[in-house]
Design an enzyme around this catalytic site. Structure first.
Site, short mmCIF file in Angstrom:
data_model
loop_
_atom_site.label_atom_id
_atom_site.label_comp_id
_atom_site.label_asym_id
_atom_site.label_seq_id
_atom_site.Cartn_x
_atom_site.Cartn_y
_atom_site.Cartn_z
N HIS A 1 1.76 8.61 -4.43
CA HIS A 1 1.23 9.87 -4.91
C HIS A 1 2.38 10.90 -4.32
O HIS A 1 2.16 11.99 -4.26
CB HIS A 1 -0.09 9.96 -5.12
N GLY B 1 0.86 -1.33 -0.33
CA GLY B 1 0.30 0.42 0.05
C GLY B 1 0.69 0.98 0.00
O GLY B 1 2.14 1.01 -0.04
N1 SAH Z 1 -3.38 1.44 -10.19
C1 SAH Z 1 -3.95 0.46 -9.06
C2 SAH Z 1 -3.87 1.65 -7.80
C3 SAH Z 1 -2.97 1.79 -7.50
S1 SAH Z 1 -2.98 2.52 -6.30
C4 SAH Z 1 -5.67 0.77 -10.32
O1 SAH Z 1 -6.05 1.16 -10.79
O2 SAH Z 1 -6.19 -0.52 -9.73
C5 SAH Z 1 -1.05 2.21 -5.79
C6 SAH Z 1 -0.31 1.00 -5.47
O3 SAH Z 1 1.37 1.85 -5.28
C7 SAH Z 1 -0.61 0.60 -4.16
O4 SAH Z 1 -1.13 -0.85 -4.29
C8 SAH Z 1 1.11 0.95 -3.14
O5 SAH Z 1 1.05 -0.73 -3.29
C9 SAH Z 1 2.04 0.79 -4.43
N2 SAH Z 1 3.10 1.11 -4.79
C10 SAH Z 1 3.51 2.68 -3.05
N3 SAH Z 1 4.60 2.76 -3.97
C11 SAH Z 1 5.05 1.70 -4.16
C12 SAH Z 1 6.95 1.67 -4.60
N4 SAH Z 1 7.13 2.20 -4.16
N5 SAH Z 1 7.52 0.71 -5.17
C13 SAH Z 1 6.19 -0.26 -5.57
N6 SAH Z 1 4.98 0.34 -5.43
C14 SAH Z 1 3.86 0.97 -4.78
MG MG Z 2 -4.94 5.69 -9.36
#
Ligand code: SAH
Ligand code: MG
Length: 205
Positions: free
Chosen positions: A138, A69
């Site tokens: 984000h 997450g």
């Molecule tokens: N694209 C997905 C939503 C992604 S939410 C959809 O639309 O269904 C953002 C995701 O980014 C999360 O699951 C989180 O675990 C991942 N994330 C955040 N920082 C990260 C990092 N440094 N490396 C890998 N994954 C990351």
């Molecule tokens: Mg998104």
């Protein structure tokens, strides 16, 4: 888009609205021949839209996520879903949901989960990408690290999609918008379109 695959994608847990998912599918369909990669998979909704395009194109989607997450998914934050916490570690674990969704959609041959930290993987990546979707962390540091890590791997002619681009700060956080501007400022991207908070660009250079 195959109606059954679309139904699975729209039913998968996540926050992306269906019309943005369909635009993501169309963006992947417009990519040149080569591998696809997404940063940020969560429970797999976006991966099912891109994966449907990969299946039709005979391509592969690498779906990169540490599955712990983002900041905004942690306890106390706006996008926290308590049932995603794994009692063993006390941490979020979206990987079981992701696997189940990819299995249910019949996309295991076309979606490869890569479990780990995105910039760490980007630093070791070597294959030019036909399609890149950025939807990971984000926060400013995370979004800019994804941009800096992955943009060099996008092939000329490749398609870049960025999610949660909000030009008006009242609508949401700024870093995805900032990296969208960085791509435009490079001078070798042209805008292909936008649906909701999804922006799609093509690398021309
Ligand atoms: N694209 C997905 C939503 C992604 S939410 C959809 O639309 O269904 C953002 C995701 O980014 C999360 O699951 C989180 O675990 C991942 N994330 C955040 N920082 C990260 C990092 N440094 N490396 C890998 N994954 C990351
Ligand atoms: Mg998104």
């Amino acid at each position: 888009m195959d109606p059954q695959r679309r139904a699975f994608a729209e039913a998968a847990r996540g926050f992306m609205p269906p019309e943005e998912g369909r635009a993501l599918y169309e963006a992947a369909m417009a990519a040149p021949v080569g591998p696809f990669l997404e940063v940020g998979s969560y429970c797999g909704r976006s991966a099912l839209f891109i994966g449907a395009a990969a299946a039709e194109r005979g391509a592969v989607l690498f779906a990169v996520d540490h599955h712990r997450g983002s900041e905004e998914n942690q306890p106390g934050w706006e996008w926290h879903e308590p049932d995603l916490v794994d009692p063993h570690s006390g941490l979020i674990d979206t990987l079981p949901h992701f696997r189940r969704n990819v299995y249910d959609a019949g996309l295991e041959d076309h979606v490869v989960a890569v479990v780990g930290n995105s910039p760490r993987l980007a630093a070791h990546w070597g294959t030019p990408l036909a399609f890149l979707f950025i939807d990971g962390g984000h926060g400013a540091a995370a979004a800019h690290a994804d941009y800096e890590g992955w943009i060099p791997h996008l092939a000329p002619g490749g398609v870049l999609a960025i999610h949660d681009v909000f030009p008006d700060p009242a609508d949401g956080g700024r870093p995805p918008y900032e990296i969208y501007l960085r791509a435009l400022e490079r001078g070798d991207f042209t805008e292909m379109g936008g649906t909701g908070s999804l922006r799609v660009l093509r690398r021309t250079g």
